[in-house]
Design a protein around this motif. Structure first.
Motif, PDB file in Angstrom:
ATOM      1  N   THR A   1      -4.459  -1.817   1.568  1.00  0.00           N
ATOM      2  CA  THR A   1      -4.322  -2.337   3.708  1.00  0.00           C
ATOM      3  C   THR A   1      -6.155  -1.896   4.361  1.00  0.00           C
ATOM      4  O   THR A   1      -7.165  -1.746   3.577  1.00  0.00           O
TER       5      THR A   1
ATOM      6  N   PRO B   1     -11.249   5.280  -0.586  1.00  0.00           N
ATOM      7  CA  PRO B   1      -9.829   5.625  -1.031  1.00  0.00           C
ATOM      8  C   PRO B   1      -8.378   4.533  -0.864  1.00  0.00           C
ATOM      9  O   PRO B   1      -7.403   4.314  -1.646  1.00  0.00           O
ATOM     10  N   THR B   2      -8.226   3.739  -0.313  1.00  0.00           N
ATOM     11  CA  THR B   2      -7.670   2.864  -0.721  1.00  0.00           C
ATOM     12  C   THR B   2      -6.994   1.902  -1.031  1.00  0.00           C
ATOM     13  O   THR B   2      -6.226   1.326  -1.991  1.00  0.00           O
TER      14      THR B   2
ATOM     15  N   ALA C   1       1.165  -1.270   0.041  1.00  0.00           N
ATOM     16  CA  ALA C   1       0.192  -0.003   0.145  1.00  0.00           C
ATOM     17  C   ALA C   1       0.829   1.311  -0.114  1.00  0.00           C
ATOM     18  O   ALA C   1       0.653   2.598   0.589  1.00  0.00           O
ATOM     19  N   SER C   2       1.861   0.904  -0.659  1.00  0.00           N
ATOM     20  CA  SER C   2       3.324   2.274  -0.352  1.00  0.00           C
ATOM     21  C   SER C   2       3.157   3.033  -1.238  1.00  0.00           C
ATOM     22  O   SER C   2       3.232   3.960  -1.487  1.00  0.00           O
ATOM     23  N   MET C   3       2.284   2.763  -2.345  1.00  0.00           N
ATOM     24  CA  MET C   3       2.516   3.148  -3.976  1.00  0.00           C
ATOM     25  C   MET C   3       0.875   3.482  -4.528  1.00  0.00           C
ATOM     26  O   MET C   3      -0.234   2.726  -4.452  1.00  0.00           O
ATOM     27  N   ILE C   4       0.537   4.826  -5.442  1.00  0.00           N
ATOM     28  CA  ILE C   4      -0.698   5.016  -5.633  1.00  0.00           C
ATOM     29  C   ILE C   4      -0.606   3.551  -7.056  1.00  0.00           C
ATOM     30  O   ILE C   4       0.274   4.322  -7.733  1.00  0.00           O
TER      31      ILE C   4
ATOM     32  N   LEU D   1      -4.396   2.444  -3.448  1.00  0.00           N
ATOM     33  CA  LEU D   1      -3.118   1.650  -3.393  1.00  0.00           C
ATOM     34  C   LEU D   1      -2.944   0.961  -4.137  1.00  0.00           C
ATOM     35  O   LEU D   1      -4.209   0.013  -4.317  1.00  0.00           O
TER      36      LEU D   1
END
Lengths: 521, 404
Positions: A493, A516-517, A337-340, A520
């Motif tokens: 996430t 929104p997640t 989940a560190s990238m869009i 990601l």
């Protein structure tokens, strides 16, 4: 296991056809504690393959890391599954503007050429949607964003297609061959003005980007290296007719040059050798892979280790990617989940997650453009900046629109096409090599989905909704295990919005898509 | 390292910034010019309206050197007849007849026309040249952020700011592009409010970097939509009919937002179609006619609602067009062109030199006024930011009234 089977039945309702995945069908028994699980499968598939259907995700969830990564890498294709757009097979002669043409003839030709560009883009989108190796397309897209060329400058769609073929051919092959082939490929020779680079009148455009963006990164060369590199790349021209790159010996500077302390009458091959011998090259490429596949911030120590593997294998990409995807860093919780998601990740991903295969590429392209990613036209020579740049107020609302009504419209178009109805108008005059949807003169409405008449839209929506509800009804309310499984399939996430009050399957899934997640990976 | 603006906006606390005026939040150390800027934005509520003329507007047929014989030689088919154009005072220049609606602005001395605007080593590519204009860069320089983002960097924003930039005509942020800028695209304010309201509630930040960014942008959007809706709720009707063209509708949205008191630094409008390679006479007249009708209605609305003094409007375009006409009744990509500045505090008149038709470079006009002098006018004189880079490097035009 029963739960998993039930879920397969329950959620595969949106997958109309199964993707063959030969590598995974052969059951591999791994002990349960080594299984990557749904969460791990989603992570791997989101990062490498634009995501996958729930069913496919479940299949991967039962593999261990090594087997799962091998399945992705083994599936790589060198030939696309989608039929090429017809203009590709036109003789080179017919794809070239003639000097003696009138202004009107030129204008007409340029219109056709633009339409060919749209058709090429459409072909690639179709390939991304239908291929059984989405990882191949992820790699081609990676190289397209690395060794950038823009159709708006190159102009000839065939040359962009040739470059795309080069990316395909070497997608996970030999980086040194890829570098050589791209550097003197016709698209690049036009894009970075190598054509204007002549003995005595050097043009440094390509030389600078070669060192700064394509191989070493800023700070790892001198201005003199750029000047000398430019000299060694003098004298190349793209033949107007054949589209092939030729060396014009009298325009080539054959004097002595010095690049990274290599001295002599260096030609392009020797300069590229000098670059490949520079240990920084492997590190730079590894960093690019890291920020594309792992996280926005490369880990210096890991990069060094991976660069060593890359160099030791003499720039073979497969061992490097195996090590990268097999590394603990890739699987680490912090890096999930560190990238869009890029527009392609999001749009092609959700189309694939829903198993839609017959969406008109033009509708998909319009969505991608509204989200900020037009294939074949990266914004500049640096490619798409990616990461947080994907999200602006504008693109955010467009993303929301896509995840809501956009996906639904695409699903309707898919339903219509699957029912055998045409999505393009008849009776338009065509030139050989053209396809009807690319005729720029036709006055079809800009919004493709509006081409459904109101009645047709209502009918399809009713049918679509009724079918969906029918299939989901038999499973009743979602229990907590089903909820968690679908959450892990769609979100990297924990969600940040409140779950629906009445968690029916349809409400629950809609909620997950709109959280929104979901943007990601 | 400057403190992130967003952290302040979120914190909403003034305790750590005792130097700032009440009701303000800051996002950086105070720098020279800060207080004046604060006053310019907060008390006077100053708004810059950008109008992009996309495609490259033909300068010679916008502000016409109608008494110059060389003009007619260069343009046997495209030269505008001398009896139709609208002379600008006693000089040798006149406006295109389609710009007649702007003549009352000119007569009231509220229309400044900057002549020969361009930059050294001009680039004739649409993409590259607009990138230069948007970022305020030199011809051979690439800057990541828009010139407005650079100029506003480090400044304090008013408390009730709906957004830094409201992009009304579609397109990207362009001059407003920058990671710290809250820019909102808005086609229809009611639609924006509706779409923003449809977003389910979510936290405004997250320790996860990627998610945090997404949530911050989302919150900017929701805040802007709410601020706009709140102001519009009680706003009186303008009572002015705008033209039903695209630019007319954009001007209407802009006028309604300003009249409602929506707080923002910049509104960006957009009119496309200026790439007139063919059939220019007809197309160009239509575009200029639409532009002038929309802008003069906008001015009327601003005057009527008492907002004209806090508006500065400027046009820009990636380049002008070739001095000579081409073979198909049009003009090809060129270089310098005139641009308009309008507003209640504008000192009307001509600024800079008209390029000499006898001194062409590669068949193109040679620019006389660096485009960044317009930006310097905005930064230094409108926003009171004398220490910003653009104010330092380029002299303002001096086309704003002294109390501005």
């Amino acid at each position: 296991m029963n739960i998993i089977l039930l879920l397969t039945l329950f959620l595969s309702c949106s997958d109309d056809g199964d993707l063959p995945s030969p590598a995974v069908e052969t059951e591999i028994s791994s002990s349960p504690e080594d299984e990557i699980g749904i969460d791990g499968a989603r992570h791997l598939l989101d990062r490498t393959s634009f995501g996958a259907t729930f069913e496919e995700t479940l299949r991967f969830s039962r593999l261990d890391r090594k087997t799962a990564v091998a399945a992705i890498l083994d599936g790589v294709r060198s030939e696309p599954v989608s039929p090429l757009p017809p203009f590709i097979s036109l003789p080179a002669e017919e794809q070239t503007q003639k000097r003696d043409w009138t202004r009107e003839e030129r204008k007409k030709f340029q219109r056709r050429q633009r339409a060919w560009g749209a058709a090429l883009r459409g072909w690639w989108i179709e390939e991304m949607i239908t291929t059984d190796s989405p990882f191949t397309e992820q790699m081609v897209l990676f190289w397209h964003g690395h060794f950038t060329s823009e159709l708006r400058k190159v102009k000839k769609p065939t040359l962009m297609w040739l470059q795309n073929q080069t990316f395909r051919k070497h997608a996970v092959g030999d980086f040194s061959l890829l570098l050589r082939e791209v550097a003197l490929g016709p698209a690049m020779v036009i894009y970075l003005d190598t054509q204007q680079n002549r003995k005595g009148k050097p043009n440094e455009n390509f030389a600078r980007e070669l060192l700064e963006l394509y191989s070493l990164g800023e700070g790892h060369y001198t201005e003199s290296d750029i000047k000398e590199t430019a000299r060694s790349f003098t004298g190349f021209r793209v033949d107007r007719r054949s589209g092939k790159v030729r060396l014009i010996p009298r325009q080539h500077d054959s004097g002595e040059k010095t690049v990274f302390s290599k001295v002599g009458n260096l030609g392009p091959q020797q300069v590229l050798d000098a670059i490949l011998e520079n240990p920084r090259c492997a590190e730079y490429i590894v960093e690019r892979f890291w920020t594309y596949f792992v996280s926005p911030t490369p880990d210096a120590c890991e990069v060094r280790n991976l660069a060593k593997i890359f160099r030791d294998s003499e720039y073979q990409l497969r061992p490097l990617l195996e090590a990268l995807f097999g590394s603990d860093a890739f699987w680490q919780t912090d890096n999930r989940a560190s990238m869009i998601k890029s527009p392609v990740d999001l749009v092609i991903g959700d189309i694939r997650r829903k198993g839609l295969k017959k969406i008109p590429a033009e509708a998909v392209q319009r969505t991608l453009t509204s989200l900020g990613q037009t294939l074949l036209n990266p914004p500049n020579v640096k490619g798409w900046p990616g990461g947080s740049d994907w999200i602006t107020a504008t693109t955010l609302l467009e993303r929301e629109r896509f995840l809501g009504e956009g996906l639904r419209n695409l699903a309707l178009l898919d339903a219509r096409a699957s029912a055998g109805r045409k999505t393009t108008p008849d009776g338009e005059e065509m030139e050989p090599g053209d396809t009807p949807e690319m005729n720029p003169d036709s006055d079809r409405p800009r919004n493709f989905s509006r081409r459904l008449s109101r009645r047709e839209r209502q009918r399809l929506t009713r049918k679509f909704t009724a079918e969906l509800q029918q299939r989901w009804k038999q499973f009743g309310e979602m229990d907590s295990e089903r909820r968690e499984a679908s959450r892990m399939w769609l979100l990297a996430t924990e969600p940040v919005t409140a779950p629906p009050k009445s968690p029916t399957a349809i409400n629950w899934l809609r909620w997950l898509y709109l959280d929104p997640t979901h943007q990601l990976k | 390292m400057a403190i992130n603006r967003r952290q302040f906006m979120k914190a909403g606390s003034l305790a750590c910034l005792p130097l700032l005026a009440p009701g303000l939040r800051g996002w950086s150390q105070t720098v020279p010019g800060d207080e004046a800027f604060t006053a310019a934005l907060q008390e006077k509520g100053r708004i810059l309206v950008l109008v992009e003329l996309q495609g490259g507007n033909d300068g010679l047929n916008t502000v016409v050197p109608y008494l110059d014989d060389r003009y007619r030689e260069l343009r046997p088919r495209l030269a505008l007849p001398g009896d139709g154009v609208l002379p600008l005072g006693e000089g040798e220049l006149a406006l295109h007849p389609a710009l007649r609606p702007l003549m009352s602005d000119w007569d009231d001395q509220e229309l400044a026309i900057t002549l020969g605007v361009g930059y050294p080593s001009p680039n004739r590519s649409h993409f590259r040249s607009i990138a230069i204009w948007e970022s305020g860069s030199d011809s051979d320089e690439v800057r990541e952020r828009g010139w407005i983002a650079q100029a506003l960097s480090g400044q304090t924003r008013p408390d009730d700011l709906a957004a830094d930039g409201l992009i009304v005509g579609g397109g990207d942020a362009g001059p407003l592009a920058g990671p710290e800028m809250a820019n909102i695209t808005i086609a229809n304010p009611d639609d924006l409010a509706r779409r923003a309201k449809a977003l389910p509630p979510a936290p405004g930040s997250s320790p996860h970097k990627a998610l945090g960014h997404l949530l911050e942008v989302r919150e900017d959007l929701i805040r802007a939509a709410a601020a706009i809706e709140e102001k519009r709720k009680n706003a009186p009707k303008l009572g002015i009919d705008f033209p039903s063209t695209r630019i007319g509708k954009q001007c209407q949205v802009a006028a309604e937002l300003i009249a409602a008191g929506v707080s923002c630094s910049v509104l960006k409008l957009h009119l496309g179609g200026f790439d007139t390679h063919t059939n220019q006479l007809q197309n160009h007249a239509r575009l200029l006619g639409q532009l002038a009708a929309a802008l003069s209605t906008f001015r009327r609305a601003m005057k009527k609602s008492g907002n004209w003094d806090r508006v500065l409007l400027m046009t820009y375009s990636e380049f002008g067009r070739r001095a000579a006409e081409n073979g198909s009744g049009g003009t090809d990509h060129g270089t310098a062109a005139p641009h308009f500045l309008m507003g209640g505090r504008v000192k009307g008149g001509l600024y800079g030199e008209q390029p000499d038709l006898g001194n062409l470079s590669k068949k193109d006009l040679v620019f006389t006024t660096d485009y960044r002098r317009i930006y310097s006018t905005v930064a230094r004189e409108w926003w009171k930011l004398p220490s910003s880079e653009i104010s330092q490097r380029f002299a303002p035009l001096g086309c704003l009234t002294s109390e501005a």
